[in-house]
Design a protein around this motif. Structure first.
Motif, short mmCIF file in Angstrom:
data_model
loop_
_atom_site.label_atom_id
_atom_site.label_comp_id
_atom_site.label_asym_id
_atom_site.label_seq_id
_atom_site.Cartn_x
_atom_site.Cartn_y
_atom_site.Cartn_z
N LYS A 10 3.21 6.83 2.72
CA LYS A 10 3.11 5.38 2.98
C LYS A 10 4.54 5.09 2.56
O LYS A 10 4.82 4.57 1.33
CB LYS A 10 1.79 4.87 2.41
N ILE A 11 5.57 4.93 3.42
CA ILE A 11 6.88 4.43 3.17
C ILE A 11 7.21 3.04 3.05
O ILE A 11 7.03 2.39 3.92
CB ILE A 11 7.64 5.56 3.83
N PHE A 12 7.85 2.75 1.79
CA PHE A 12 8.35 1.53 1.70
C PHE A 12 9.86 1.73 1.75
O PHE A 12 10.41 2.36 1.05
CB PHE A 12 7.88 1.11 0.46
N GLY A 61 0.73 -1.38 0.06
CA GLY A 61 0.02 -0.03 0.01
C GLY A 61 0.81 1.27 -0.15
O GLY A 61 0.46 2.38 0.15
N ALA A 62 1.99 1.13 -0.52
CA ALA A 62 3.11 2.12 -0.24
C ALA A 62 2.68 3.36 -1.41
O ALA A 62 2.22 3.01 -2.36
CB ALA A 62 4.44 1.86 -0.49
N ASN A 63 3.15 4.83 -1.23
CA ASN A 63 2.98 5.55 -2.16
C ASN A 63 4.35 6.16 -2.26
O ASN A 63 4.34 6.87 -3.11
CB ASN A 63 1.74 6.65 -1.96
N LEU A 64 5.38 5.97 -1.53
CA LEU A 64 6.60 6.46 -1.64
C LEU A 64 7.54 5.21 -1.42
O LEU A 64 7.49 4.50 -0.37
CB LEU A 64 7.06 7.49 -0.63
N GLY A 67 6.50 5.23 -12.44
CA GLY A 67 5.52 6.67 -12.42
C GLY A 67 4.60 6.27 -11.15
O GLY A 67 3.60 7.16 -11.01
N GLU A 68 4.44 4.94 -10.78
CA GLU A 68 3.43 4.79 -9.76
C GLU A 68 3.40 5.10 -8.23
O GLU A 68 2.78 5.33 -7.35
CB GLU A 68 3.01 3.26 -9.45
N TYR A 69 5.04 5.35 -8.02
CA TYR A 69 5.46 5.66 -6.78
C TYR A 69 6.25 7.06 -6.80
O TYR A 69 7.16 6.96 -7.71
CB TYR A 69 6.11 4.63 -6.09
N ALA A 70 6.26 7.77 -5.65
CA ALA A 70 7.44 8.86 -5.53
C ALA A 70 8.58 8.11 -5.16
O ALA A 70 8.32 6.92 -4.35
CB ALA A 70 6.88 9.82 -4.56
N VAL A 71 9.67 8.50 -5.60
CA VAL A 71 10.83 7.65 -5.31
C VAL A 71 12.16 8.53 -4.76
O VAL A 71 12.42 9.71 -5.24
CB VAL A 71 11.57 6.88 -6.50
#
Length: 166
Positions: free
Chosen positions: A83-85, A29-32, A59-63
């Motif tokens: 939501k950090i991975f 469920g991460a967004n970053l 492009g699905e996640y901020a990196v």
């Protein structure tokens, strides 16, 4: 200062690649995706490494690419919406994060390839004494460390496997 919303922490020697984006990113469920790695953040090939990993993120996640120390220094400033991975390529770096105060409670181990001096304990994981020491340091700080290559596999305790494989 807030507690960062760390949704997943993974060790993968390859760092950010398609399986992370497609499988673990969605599962967590991460967004970053935070690549916590000194070489990827500041090393001589950092720009090249980052370009490949950003492309893998699709492009699905901020990196973000932070050194281990920068991660320790700034992660508490993360927005609650992030939501950090956290992604590292070895257990020593994760142990450094934990010992530096990064609130990691679980470390998922994916790919740690066989190299000279390591012993294979699982199809995708090989360790040496330094790796085992890092896992022991994490466990001593309350971190659960499990091998799980994909979400549908049953997690296996790293230290139990490593010590039984001696």
């Amino acid at each position: 200062m807030t507690t960062p919303n760390i949704v997943w922490t993974r060790i993968d020697e390859r760092l950010l690649h398609g399986q992370i984006r497609i499988t673990w990113g969605k599962h967590s469920g991460a967004n970053l995706i935070l690549v916590a790695n000194d070489d990827a953040a500041d090393g001589p090939n950092a720009a090249f490494m980052q370009a490949g990993m950003k492309a893998s993120a699709g492009g699905e996640y901020a990196v973000r690419f932070f050194s281990i120390q920068k991660t320790i220094d700034v992660i508490s400033k993360a927005s609650p919406q992030q939501k950090i991975f956290v992604l590292c390529n070895n257990p020593t770096d994760v142990a450094r994060l934990v010992e530096g105060g990064v609130p990691i409670t679980h470390c998922n181990v994916g790919n740690m390839h066989y190299h000279e001096g390591k012993r294979q304990i699982n199809k995708t994981v090989s360790v040496d004494d330094k790796d085992i020491n890092a896992f022991e340091r994490m466990v001593a700080k309350g971190v659960t460390c499990t091998i799980q290559n994909t979400p549908d596999q049953k997690p296996i305790n790293v230290l139990e496997l490593a010590t039984s494989a001696v």
